[in-house]
Write a protein that holds these residues in place. Structure first.
Motif, mmCIF file in Angstrom:
data_model
loop_
_atom_site.group_PDB
_atom_site.id
_atom_site.type_symbol
_atom_site.label_atom_id
_atom_site.label_comp_id
_atom_site.label_asym_id
_atom_site.label_seq_id
_atom_site.Cartn_x
_atom_site.Cartn_y
_atom_site.Cartn_z
ATOM 1 N N ASP A 2 -1.807 92.496 31.305
ATOM 2 C CA ASP A 2 -2.697 93.602 31.661
ATOM 3 C C ASP A 2 -3.564 94.001 30.465
ATOM 4 O OD1 ASP A 2 -3.846 95.303 33.501
ATOM 5 O OD2 ASP A 2 -2.371 96.904 33.203
ATOM 6 N N ALA A 3 -3.938 92.993 29.668
ATOM 7 C CA ALA A 3 -4.791 93.221 28.498
ATOM 8 C C ALA A 3 -6.182 93.639 28.973
ATOM 9 C CB ALA A 3 -4.873 91.962 27.645
ATOM 10 N N ALA A 4 -6.794 94.541 28.210
ATOM 11 C CA ALA A 4 -8.096 95.062 28.612
ATOM 12 C C ALA A 4 -9.138 94.952 27.519
ATOM 13 C CB ALA A 4 -7.970 96.525 29.026
ATOM 14 N N CYS A 5 -8.694 94.960 26.258
ATOM 15 C CA CYS A 5 -9.661 95.036 25.162
ATOM 16 C C CYS A 5 -9.200 94.188 23.983
ATOM 17 C CB CYS A 5 -9.852 96.485 24.724
ATOM 18 S SG CYS A 5 -8.366 97.289 24.084
ATOM 19 N N THR A 6 -10.107 94.053 23.036
ATOM 20 C CA THR A 6 -9.785 93.412 21.759
ATOM 21 C C THR A 6 -10.136 94.402 20.657
ATOM 22 O OG1 THR A 6 -11.978 92.353 21.674
ATOM 23 C CG2 THR A 6 -10.170 91.061 22.609
ATOM 24 N N PRO A 7 -9.162 94.694 19.798
ATOM 25 C CA PRO A 7 -7.791 94.180 19.792
ATOM 26 C C PRO A 7 -6.895 94.974 20.746
ATOM 27 C CG PRO A 7 -8.106 95.623 17.905
ATOM 28 C CD PRO A 7 -9.434 95.554 18.622
ATOM 29 N N ASP A 8 -5.858 94.316 21.235
ATOM 30 C CA ASP A 8 -4.839 94.928 22.081
ATOM 31 C C ASP A 8 -3.493 94.411 21.570
ATOM 32 O OD1 ASP A 8 -4.141 96.640 24.154
ATOM 33 O OD2 ASP A 8 -5.136 95.474 25.712
ATOM 34 N N PHE A 9 -2.559 95.308 21.281
ATOM 35 C CA PHE A 9 -1.290 94.943 20.631
ATOM 36 C C PHE A 9 -0.101 95.250 21.528
ATOM 37 C CE2 PHE A 9 -4.343 96.038 17.361
ATOM 38 C CZ PHE A 9 -4.261 94.953 16.498
ATOM 39 N N TYR A 10 0.855 94.315 21.572
ATOM 40 C CA TYR A 10 2.085 94.446 22.343
ATOM 41 C C TYR A 10 3.245 94.079 21.435
ATOM 42 C CZ TYR A 10 -1.194 94.227 26.213
ATOM 43 O OH TYR A 10 -2.247 94.471 27.064
ATOM 44 N N VAL A 11 4.230 94.974 21.317
ATOM 45 C CA VAL A 11 5.403 94.716 20.479
ATOM 46 C C VAL A 11 6.627 94.664 21.387
ATOM 47 C CG1 VAL A 11 6.849 95.547 18.593
ATOM 48 C CG2 VAL A 11 4.357 95.889 18.494
ATOM 49 N N PHE A 12 7.314 93.535 21.336
ATOM 50 C CA PHE A 12 8.528 93.323 22.104
ATOM 51 C C PHE A 12 9.710 93.306 21.148
ATOM 52 C CE2 PHE A 12 5.030 91.574 24.481
ATOM 53 C CZ PHE A 12 5.259 92.055 25.759
ATOM 54 N N GLY A 13 10.777 93.981 21.531
ATOM 55 C CA GLY A 13 11.982 93.997 20.712
ATOM 56 C C GLY A 13 12.725 92.676 20.796
ATOM 57 N N PRO A 14 13.877 92.582 20.115
ATOM 58 C CA PRO A 14 14.637 91.333 20.109
ATOM 59 C C PRO A 14 15.109 90.899 21.501
ATOM 60 C CG PRO A 14 15.843 93.086 18.968
ATOM 61 C CD PRO A 14 14.499 93.626 19.318
ATOM 62 N N ASN A 15 15.159 91.847 22.449
ATOM 63 C CA ASN A 15 15.547 91.526 23.822
ATOM 64 C C ASN A 15 14.341 91.181 24.704
ATOM 65 O OD1 ASN A 15 14.326 94.009 24.038
ATOM 66 N ND2 ASN A 15 16.034 95.019 25.064
ATOM 67 N N ASN A 16 13.166 91.009 24.078
ATOM 68 C CA ASN A 16 11.912 90.653 24.766
ATOM 69 C C ASN A 16 11.403 91.748 25.704
ATOM 70 O OD1 ASN A 16 11.917 88.112 23.484
ATOM 71 N ND2 ASN A 16 13.333 87.361 25.042
ATOM 72 N N LYS A 17 11.816 92.990 25.473
ATOM 73 C CA LYS A 17 11.326 94.122 26.260
ATOM 74 C C LYS A 17 10.281 94.888 25.442
ATOM 75 C CE LYS A 17 14.116 93.540 29.735
ATOM 76 N NZ LYS A 17 15.018 94.333 30.500
ATOM 77 N N LEU A 18 9.216 95.307 26.122
ATOM 78 C CA LEU A 18 8.111 96.008 25.475
ATOM 79 C C LEU A 18 8.569 97.364 24.939
ATOM 80 C CD1 LEU A 18 5.010 95.821 24.933
ATOM 81 C CD2 LEU A 18 4.707 97.122 27.042
#
Length: 184
Positions: free
Chosen positions: A118-134
């Motif tokens: 659901d990216a909309a712009c640049t830059p757009d940042f997503y951080v996932f924890g060690p369990n791959n959850k946002l």
């Protein structure tokens, strides 16, 4: 320059899988390939966006600072390269070399991955924890081209520090603001 905000994917979302070509190595690269033991940062950027150009040095610094702590990084460009050829693979490779990227720079030519995130712009940042959850999505910091606020990566660094130190994330997460992704 158009100002578009992040869509703010819901926290707790499992990291969408992908398999895209790294424009530096010309090899396929997946989420699993870039995943860090402490967490994974997925960034949507492009070559020509003034918002990305404004923060690119700090993006590289953050990747260098946190890779050694067990975080994985990847950058993805999803812009329509037919309309915006400056964001094509050959120039992505040049941009990655010029800016000393220490992370893969992938091309999402079908734009399917941007849609999954659901990216909309640049830059757009997503951080996932060690369990791959946002656990974090949004801005790098409060700096924007021309607003006089220094680039320091505060918001993204705080999110990574919270993971590293097993602290809860700040509930106030501001959307990133940048150029819209150039859809086909």
């Amino acid at each position: 320059m158009a100002r578009t905000s992040s869509n703010m994917l819901p926290l707790g979302t499992k990291a969408p899988e992908f398999q895209l070509v790294d424009t530096v190595t010309n090899q396929l690269c997946s989420y699993h390939d870039v995943k860090g033991v402490r967490g994974t940062i997925v960034m949507f950027i492009c070559n020509h966006c003034p918002f990305v150009i404004h923060v690119i040095d700090e993006i590289v610094r953050i990747a260098n600072d946190y890779r050694v702590l067990g975080f994985g990084f990847v950058a993805i460009s999803s812009n329509d390269v037919d309309t915006y050829p400056q964001d094509g693979p050959a120039l992505m490779w040049q941009n990655a070399r010029k800016n000393n990227f220490t992370f893969p720079y992938l091309i999402d030519d079908t734009q399917e991955v941007a849609k999954k995130y659901d990216a909309a712009c640049t830059p757009d940042f997503y951080v996932f924890g060690p369990n791959n959850k946002l656990v974090y999505r949004g801005q790098l910091d409060n700096s924007r081209p021309g607003n006089g606020i220094p680039v320091n990566g505060r918001d993204l660094r705080e999110a990574l520090d919270n993971i590293f130190n097993s602290k809860p994330q700040n509930e106030l997460q501001k959307p990133s603001i940048g150029c819209n992704i150039k859809w086909k």
